[in-house]
Motif scaffolding. Sequence first.
Motif, PDB file in Angstrom:
ATOM      1  N   LEU A  61       0.829  -1.201   0.000  1.00 23.07           N
ATOM      2  CA  LEU A  61       0.000   0.000   0.000  1.00 23.07           C
ATOM      3  C   LEU A  61       0.867   1.255   0.000  1.00 23.07           C
ATOM      4  N   ALA A  62       1.930   1.230   0.797  1.00 27.81           N
ATOM      5  CA  ALA A  62       2.824   2.389   0.865  1.00 27.81           C
ATOM      6  C   ALA A  62       3.449   2.671  -0.497  1.00 27.81           C
ATOM      7  N   ALA A  63       3.857   1.607  -1.191  1.00 23.63           N
ATOM      8  CA  ALA A  63       4.453   1.780  -2.516  1.00 23.63           C
ATOM      9  C   ALA A  63       3.426   2.304  -3.510  1.00 23.63           C
ATOM     10  N   SER A  64       2.185   1.808  -3.423  1.00 23.64           N
ATOM     11  CA  SER A  64       1.130   2.244  -4.346  1.00 23.64           C
ATOM     12  C   SER A  64       0.794   3.721  -4.154  1.00 23.64           C
ATOM     13  N   LEU A  65       0.784   4.159  -2.879  1.00 16.11           N
ATOM     14  CA  LEU A  65       0.412   5.530  -2.561  1.00 16.11           C
ATOM     15  C   LEU A  65       1.602   6.489  -2.588  1.00 16.11           C
ATOM     16  N   GLY A  66       2.793   5.941  -2.611  1.00 11.60           N
ATOM     17  CA  GLY A  66       3.975   6.793  -2.633  1.00 11.60           C
ATOM     18  C   GLY A  66       4.246   7.461  -1.297  1.00 11.60           C
ATOM     19  N   VAL A  67       3.937   6.751  -0.209  1.00 13.08           N
ATOM     20  CA  VAL A  67       4.152   7.298   1.141  1.00 13.08           C
ATOM     21  C   VAL A  67       4.925   6.284   1.966  1.00 13.08           C
ATOM     22  N   GLY A  68       5.300   6.675   3.175  1.00 14.36           N
ATOM     23  CA  GLY A  68       6.007   5.773   4.064  1.00 14.36           C
ATOM     24  C   GLY A  68       5.083   4.753   4.687  1.00 14.36           C
ATOM     25  N   ARG A  69       5.661   3.633   5.118  1.00 13.25           N
ATOM     26  CA  ARG A  69       4.852   2.576   5.748  1.00 13.25           C
ATOM     27  C   ARG A  69       4.203   3.051   7.034  1.00 13.25           C
ATOM     28  N   SER A  70       4.856   3.954   7.758  1.00 13.01           N
ATOM     29  CA  SER A  70       4.292   4.425   9.026  1.00 13.01           C
ATOM     30  C   SER A  70       2.979   5.172   8.786  1.00 13.01           C
ATOM     31  N   ALA A  71       2.890   5.913   7.689  1.00 12.35           N
ATOM     32  CA  ALA A  71       1.650   6.638   7.378  1.00 12.35           C
ATOM     33  C   ALA A  71       0.520   5.655   7.099  1.00 12.35           C
ATOM     34  N   VAL A  72       0.827   4.591   6.361  1.00 15.88           N
ATOM     35  CA  VAL A  72      -0.179   3.564   6.069  1.00 15.88           C
ATOM     36  C   VAL A  72      -0.579   2.842   7.346  1.00 15.88           C
ATOM     37  N   ARG A  73       0.393   2.530   8.187  1.00 17.14           N
ATOM     38  CA  ARG A  73       0.110   1.809   9.436  1.00 17.14           C
ATOM     39  C   ARG A  73      -0.833   2.623  10.330  1.00 17.14           C
ATOM     40  N   GLU A  74      -0.572   3.917  10.466  1.00 14.58           N
ATOM     41  CA  GLU A  74      -1.416   4.757  11.312  1.00 14.58           C
ATOM     42  C   GLU A  74      -2.801   4.970  10.694  1.00 14.58           C
ATOM     43  N   ALA A  75      -2.858   5.076   9.373  1.00 12.84           N
ATOM     44  CA  ALA A  75      -4.149   5.234   8.713  1.00 12.84           C
ATOM     45  C   ALA A  75      -5.009   3.991   8.891  1.00 12.84           C
ATOM     46  N   LEU A  76      -4.410   2.818   8.760  1.00 14.39           N
ATOM     47  CA  LEU A  76      -5.146   1.566   8.957  1.00 14.39           C
ATOM     48  C   LEU A  76      -5.589   1.426  10.415  1.00 14.39           C
ATOM     49  N   ALA A  77      -4.757   1.897  11.343  1.00 19.28           N
ATOM     50  CA  ALA A  77      -5.139   1.849  12.757  1.00 19.28           C
ATOM     51  C   ALA A  77      -6.380   2.701  13.003  1.00 19.28           C
ATOM     52  N   ALA A  78      -6.441   3.867  12.357  1.00 20.36           N
ATOM     53  CA  ALA A  78      -7.610   4.731  12.495  1.00 20.36           C
ATOM     54  C   ALA A  78      -8.844   4.064  11.902  1.00 20.36           C
ATOM     55  N   LEU A  79      -8.692   3.417  10.749  1.00 21.26           N
ATOM     56  CA  LEU A  79      -9.828   2.747  10.111  1.00 21.26           C
ATOM     57  C   LEU A  79     -10.281   1.540  10.928  1.00 21.26           C
ATOM     58  N   GLU A  80      -9.342   0.912  11.638  1.00 21.54           N
ATOM     59  CA  GLU A  80      -9.732  -0.197  12.501  1.00 21.54           C
ATOM     60  C   GLU A  80     -10.577   0.317  13.670  1.00 21.54           C
ATOM     61  N   ILE A  81     -10.164   1.432  14.268  1.00 19.97           N
ATOM     62  CA  ILE A  81     -10.927   2.029  15.360  1.00 19.97           C
ATOM     63  C   ILE A  81     -12.344   2.360  14.902  1.00 19.97           C
ATOM     64  N   LEU A  82     -12.474   2.823  13.669  1.00 18.78           N
ATOM     65  CA  LEU A  82     -13.774   3.210  13.129  1.00 18.78           C
ATOM     66  C   LEU A  82     -14.584   2.024  12.612  1.00 18.78           C
ATOM     67  N   GLY A  83     -14.004   0.828  12.672  1.00 19.45           N
ATOM     68  CA  GLY A  83     -14.751  -0.361  12.279  1.00 19.45           C
ATOM     69  C   GLY A  83     -14.777  -0.638  10.789  1.00 19.45           C
ATOM     70  N   ILE A  84     -13.889  -0.001  10.029  1.00 23.48           N
ATOM     71  CA  ILE A  84     -13.863  -0.199   8.573  1.00 23.48           C
ATOM     72  C   ILE A  84     -13.079  -1.457   8.211  1.00 23.48           C
ATOM     73  N   VAL A  85     -11.971  -1.685   8.927  1.00 28.26           N
ATOM     74  CA  VAL A  85     -11.151  -2.866   8.670  1.00 28.26           C
ATOM     75  C   VAL A  85     -10.964  -3.622   9.977  1.00 28.26           C
ATOM     76  N   ILE A  86     -10.517  -4.846   9.866  1.00 26.44           N
ATOM     77  CA  ILE A  86     -10.206  -5.665  11.042  1.00 26.44           C
ATOM     78  C   ILE A  86      -8.833  -6.278  10.837  1.00 26.44           C
ATOM     79  N   VAL A  87      -8.004  -6.212  11.865  1.00 23.53           N
ATOM     80  CA  VAL A  87      -6.657  -6.780  11.813  1.00 23.53           C
ATOM     81  C   VAL A  87      -6.679  -8.135  12.494  1.00 23.53           C
TER      82      VAL A  87
END
Length: 252
Positions: free
Chosen positions: A53-79
């Motif tokens: 995902l980081a490579a696709s978006l052209g951002v660092g892995r930490s940005a993707v990790r924190e974004a996914l954490a936010a989406l998990e809190i909101l119930g959009i994804v599950i880890v």
Amino acid sequence: MSANSAASTAKISAALGSMEQGSVVSEVAERLLAHFTSGEIAPGTRLPAERTLAASLGVGRSAVREALAALEILGIVIVRPGSGTYLRDGVSELLPRTLSWGLMLGAPRTRELVELRSGLEVQAVQLASQRITDEALDRMQANLDTMEHNLEDLRAFVEADAAFHREIATSSGNQVLEELLQSIRSLLRIWVDRALTDEGHAAAALAEHTAIFRALQSRDEAAVTATMRSHMDTAAKRLLAGYDADRAETGE
């Protein structure tokens, strides 16, 4: 992973496209949210790995990790540990409008959410001063004890802080107000987690919470109003300082 699942994962990566340099975590979350709720991905689909995902978006892995954490809190994804991150079943069609508004978190909207939260927290504590039970006060004292014992463990401190505020919202006796506050806290969670950056900040926050607790114990509406307003003022400054620092780091 099945061939169909692998194909879906690759399709997600290709569809996202790269982002401009300097994009913040909130914008990564917005891009992911828009794609995950577009109807093009079946519920239960395994998402690409963070590095993909980081490579696709052209951002660092930490940005993707924190974004996914936010989406998990909101119930959009599950880890699922050891398995991966998956799109949850039953994501509402209404979520894109409701959640993207908060997840965009541009400077004006972030400040508006913080301002709204402050007003609702004051209203909640005013109602709680009239309705709080001794049992709820006991639980809040336990939250304060946890905060005091974890001034150096900021993650544990933040969790106890959040539990303290949830007790106030519940004690307000107003379920709509309680749910609104929970939604706003979820949308601001990334920045709330960053607001306390050292033991000094935590000690100050503990003193503010203790003052609120003492006022609630006395059921003094004027005192709880003053102490919560004071806490919200300083908490807002801490939160927005973390937000501004993140923008500065990304060059925005």
